[in-house]
Design a protein around this motif. Structure first.
Motif, PDB file in Angstrom:
ATOM      1  N   GLN A 114       0.888  -1.159   0.000  1.00  0.00           N
ATOM      2  CA  GLN A 114       0.000   0.000   0.000  1.00  0.00           C
ATOM      3  C   GLN A 114       0.924   1.206   0.000  1.00  0.00           C
ATOM      4  OE1 GLN A 114      -3.320   0.085   2.775  1.00  0.00           O
ATOM      5  NE2 GLN A 114      -2.947   2.263   3.129  1.00  0.00           N
ATOM      6  N   VAL A 115       1.043   1.869  -1.119  1.00  0.00           N
ATOM      7  CA  VAL A 115       2.039   2.941  -1.252  1.00  0.00           C
ATOM      8  C   VAL A 115       1.402   4.198  -1.806  1.00  0.00           C
ATOM      9  CG1 VAL A 115       3.896   1.273  -1.620  1.00  0.00           C
ATOM     10  CG2 VAL A 115       2.727   2.255  -3.600  1.00  0.00           C
ATOM     11  N   LYS A 116       2.032   5.334  -1.463  1.00  0.00           N
ATOM     12  CA  LYS A 116       1.602   6.631  -1.965  1.00  0.00           C
ATOM     13  C   LYS A 116       2.803   7.374  -2.543  1.00  0.00           C
ATOM     14  CE  LYS A 116      -2.157   7.145   1.412  1.00  0.00           C
ATOM     15  NZ  LYS A 116      -2.710   7.980   2.511  1.00  0.00           N
ATOM     16  N   ASP A 133       3.225   6.312  -9.821  1.00  0.00           N
ATOM     17  CA  ASP A 133       1.923   5.663 -10.066  1.00  0.00           C
ATOM     18  C   ASP A 133       1.882   4.359  -9.269  1.00  0.00           C
ATOM     19  OD1 ASP A 133      -0.380   4.480 -10.959  1.00  0.00           O
ATOM     20  OD2 ASP A 133      -0.029   4.922 -13.076  1.00  0.00           O
ATOM     21  N   PRO A 134       1.113   4.290  -8.170  1.00  0.00           N
ATOM     22  CA  PRO A 134       1.063   3.076  -7.350  1.00  0.00           C
ATOM     23  C   PRO A 134       0.658   1.826  -8.123  1.00  0.00           C
ATOM     24  CG  PRO A 134       0.061   4.911  -6.174  1.00  0.00           C
ATOM     25  CD  PRO A 134       0.309   5.383  -7.584  1.00  0.00           C
ATOM     26  N   ARG A 135       0.011   1.989  -9.276  1.00  0.00           N
ATOM     27  CA  ARG A 135      -0.374   0.822 -10.069  1.00  0.00           C
ATOM     28  C   ARG A 135       0.840   0.048 -10.578  1.00  0.00           C
ATOM     29  NH1 ARG A 135      -4.293   3.495 -14.413  1.00  0.00           N
ATOM     30  NH2 ARG A 135      -2.454   4.875 -14.504  1.00  0.00           N
ATOM     31  N   SER A 136       1.977   0.731 -10.673  1.00  0.00           N
ATOM     32  CA  SER A 136       3.200   0.060 -11.141  1.00  0.00           C
ATOM     33  C   SER A 136       3.651  -1.045 -10.196  1.00  0.00           C
ATOM     34  CB  SER A 136       4.327   1.090 -11.312  1.00  0.00           C
ATOM     35  OG  SER A 136       3.983   2.042 -12.293  1.00  0.00           O
ATOM     36  N   ARG A 151       6.700   7.269  -0.464  1.00  0.00           N
ATOM     37  CA  ARG A 151       6.678   8.304   0.570  1.00  0.00           C
ATOM     38  C   ARG A 151       5.856   7.873   1.780  1.00  0.00           C
ATOM     39  NH1 ARG A 151       7.407  13.880   0.532  1.00  0.00           N
ATOM     40  NH2 ARG A 151       7.620  14.517   2.712  1.00  0.00           N
ATOM     41  N   ASP A 152       4.893   6.995   1.546  1.00  0.00           N
ATOM     42  CA  ASP A 152       4.026   6.552   2.638  1.00  0.00           C
ATOM     43  C   ASP A 152       3.490   5.169   2.291  1.00  0.00           C
ATOM     44  OD1 ASP A 152       2.755   6.621   5.028  1.00  0.00           O
ATOM     45  OD2 ASP A 152       1.184   8.042   4.446  1.00  0.00           O
ATOM     46  N   GLY A 153       3.246   4.341   3.329  1.00  0.00           N
ATOM     47  CA  GLY A 153       2.682   3.016   3.102  1.00  0.00           C
ATOM     48  C   GLY A 153       3.587   1.905   3.583  1.00  0.00           C
ATOM     49  N   TYR A 154       3.483   0.735   2.905  1.00  0.00           N
ATOM     50  CA  TYR A 154       4.259  -0.445   3.322  1.00  0.00           C
ATOM     51  C   TYR A 154       4.388  -1.425   2.161  1.00  0.00           C
ATOM     52  CZ  TYR A 154      -0.218  -2.922   3.563  1.00  0.00           C
ATOM     53  OH  TYR A 154      -1.421  -3.477   3.246  1.00  0.00           O
ATOM     54  N   VAL A 155       5.327  -2.346   2.308  1.00  0.00           N
ATOM     55  CA  VAL A 155       5.413  -3.536   1.454  1.00  0.00           C
ATOM     56  C   VAL A 155       5.547  -4.743   2.378  1.00  0.00           C
ATOM     57  CG1 VAL A 155       6.348  -2.543  -0.664  1.00  0.00           C
ATOM     58  CG2 VAL A 155       7.908  -3.120   1.190  1.00  0.00           C
ATOM     59  N   ILE A 269       7.202 -10.538   6.578  1.00  0.00           N
ATOM     60  CA  ILE A 269       8.062  -9.379   6.832  1.00  0.00           C
ATOM     61  C   ILE A 269       7.382  -8.163   6.207  1.00  0.00           C
ATOM     62  CG2 ILE A 269      10.273  -8.271   6.332  1.00  0.00           C
ATOM     63  CD1 ILE A 269      10.600 -10.521   8.257  1.00  0.00           C
ATOM     64  N   LYS A 270       7.115  -7.178   7.025  1.00  0.00           N
ATOM     65  CA  LYS A 270       6.461  -5.968   6.546  1.00  0.00           C
ATOM     66  C   LYS A 270       7.308  -4.761   6.918  1.00  0.00           C
ATOM     67  CE  LYS A 270       2.048  -3.476   7.166  1.00  0.00           C
ATOM     68  NZ  LYS A 270       0.746  -3.532   7.872  1.00  0.00           N
ATOM     69  N   LEU A 271       7.593  -3.910   5.934  1.00  0.00           N
ATOM     70  CA  LEU A 271       8.360  -2.688   6.143  1.00  0.00           C
ATOM     71  C   LEU A 271       7.513  -1.501   5.721  1.00  0.00           C
ATOM     72  CD1 LEU A 271      11.831  -3.709   4.688  1.00  0.00           C
ATOM     73  CD2 LEU A 271      11.438  -3.006   7.051  1.00  0.00           C
ATOM     74  N   GLY A 272       7.459  -0.484   6.566  1.00  0.00           N
ATOM     75  CA  GLY A 272       6.659   0.664   6.175  1.00  0.00           C
ATOM     76  C   GLY A 272       6.725   1.807   7.158  1.00  0.00           C
ATOM     77  N   ILE A 273       5.867   2.782   6.925  1.00  0.00           N
ATOM     78  CA  ILE A 273       5.784   3.987   7.739  1.00  0.00           C
ATOM     79  C   ILE A 273       4.455   3.954   8.497  1.00  0.00           C
ATOM     80  CG2 ILE A 273       5.970   6.485   7.747  1.00  0.00           C
ATOM     81  CD1 ILE A 273       8.382   5.018   6.491  1.00  0.00           C
TER      82      ILE A 273
END
Length: 309
Positions: A114-116, A133-136, A151-155, A269-273
């Motif tokens: 979930q990225v911005k 473009d988050p769709r990428s 800039r914001d979100g997680y993977v 494993i989740k990395l994010g803000i």
């Protein structure tokens, strides 16, 4: 580009060999093209015997090689073997019982995100999809990613759970090259980057910068120098005593038992803000062919051989 990787076991001999201004000059000359000893002696303004002795020391540690080349008769020509030398300063722990599982995963193999913007996925040779473009992040070619930024979100990644049945995890480690994400790059740009393991918050590292302006050792030449170039290699370890970051206690609230690794079919494993992070400065995540470190995402699980509930 051919790289020589050194560790604590083999760095000393190489360091001794290059700790000499004449031998460093020989490497510099040979980086341009091969030379014989006479040519080297002339460029260095040194006696033939002194030059030959220095060439021999570089040959002994395999930094240069010599081959017979036909010319006016047959002559020995020296050439350089490596374009770059890198020293790995992380001491690998020895485990004589071999109760350790090591897994490495490419950064493009995430299963959820979930990225911005600003955001993007970069391969070895070009962007994957469209920048910002988050769709990428859903393109099939994302698996070839060497740099991921947002800039914001997680993977989120899911590693296979290879813990032997009947065993108990005693230590968990996660290592990755990370930094903040600013427009272009910015050295004073803090970001609170959080790691979750199996849904459990392990800890947060405040990255000081989005590093740029100086090319990373592995960063491809086509990538503009005013963009993000490299990160910092960060190591999270979770034990019975809590969570550690680069060997320093990060918190005592999350322990290895909280991860329930033996009950899970995979290791998440989740990395994010975090949404309530003080410093919401984004995230750059580097693959093995980008940045300063030749590795992707690395997980280590140490375990006991047998245990009973």
């Amino acid at each position: 580009m051919k790289t020589l990787y050194l560790n604590f076991d083999n760095a000393l001999d190489i360091s001794k060999a290059i700790a000499n201004k004449h031998r460093m000059e020989i490497l510099k000359i040979l980086s341009e093209k091969p030379h014989n000893v006479n040519e080297l002696a002339e460029k260095l303004n040194l006696p033939f015997s002194t030059t030959a002795a220095n060439v021999k020391k570089l040959e002994d540690v395999n930094l240069i090689s010599t081959e017979m080349v036909p010319g006016r008769g047959t002559q020995k020509v020296n050439s350089i073997n490596y374009d770059r030398i890198m020293v790995e300063l992380f001491q690998k722990e020895h485990n004589e019982e071999k109760n350790e599982i090591i897994m490495e995963m490419p950064i493009g193999e995430f299963v959820d995100c979930q990225v911005k913007p600003s955001c993007g996925i970069v391969g070895e040779d070009d962007y994957i999809g469209i920048q910002d473009d988050p769709r990428s992040f859903y393109e099939p070619d994302r698996k070839k990613a060497q740099l991921i930024f947002f800039r914001d979100g997680y993977v989120e990644y899911r590693f296979p759970n290879r813990l032997p049945r009947g065993s108990r995890a005693t230590e968990f480690e996660f290592t990755a090259e990370l930094c903040s994400e600013a427009p272009y790059h910015k050295m004073d740009w803090p970001s609170d980057i959080t790691l979750w393991v199996n849904g459990v918050e392990a800890g947060t590292w405040t990255s000081p910068s989005d590093f740029g302006g100086e090319r990373g050792f592995l960063t491809p030449d086509w990538w503009l120098i005013n963009y993000t170039q490299y990160g910092m290699l960060k190591n999270f370890k979770i034990t019975e005593q809590g969570c550690f970051l680069d060997g320093m206690h990060l918190n005592r609230d999350t322990t290895i038992k909280d991860l329930n690794i033996h009950e899970m079919p995979f290791i998440s494993i989740k990395l994010g803000i975090k949404k309530d992070a003080v410093n919401r400065g984004g995230l750059n995540l580097f693959g093995a062919k980008f940045g300063n470190y030749d590795q992707d995402l690395l997980v280590r699980v140490r375990h006991s051989q047998h245990y009973e509930e």
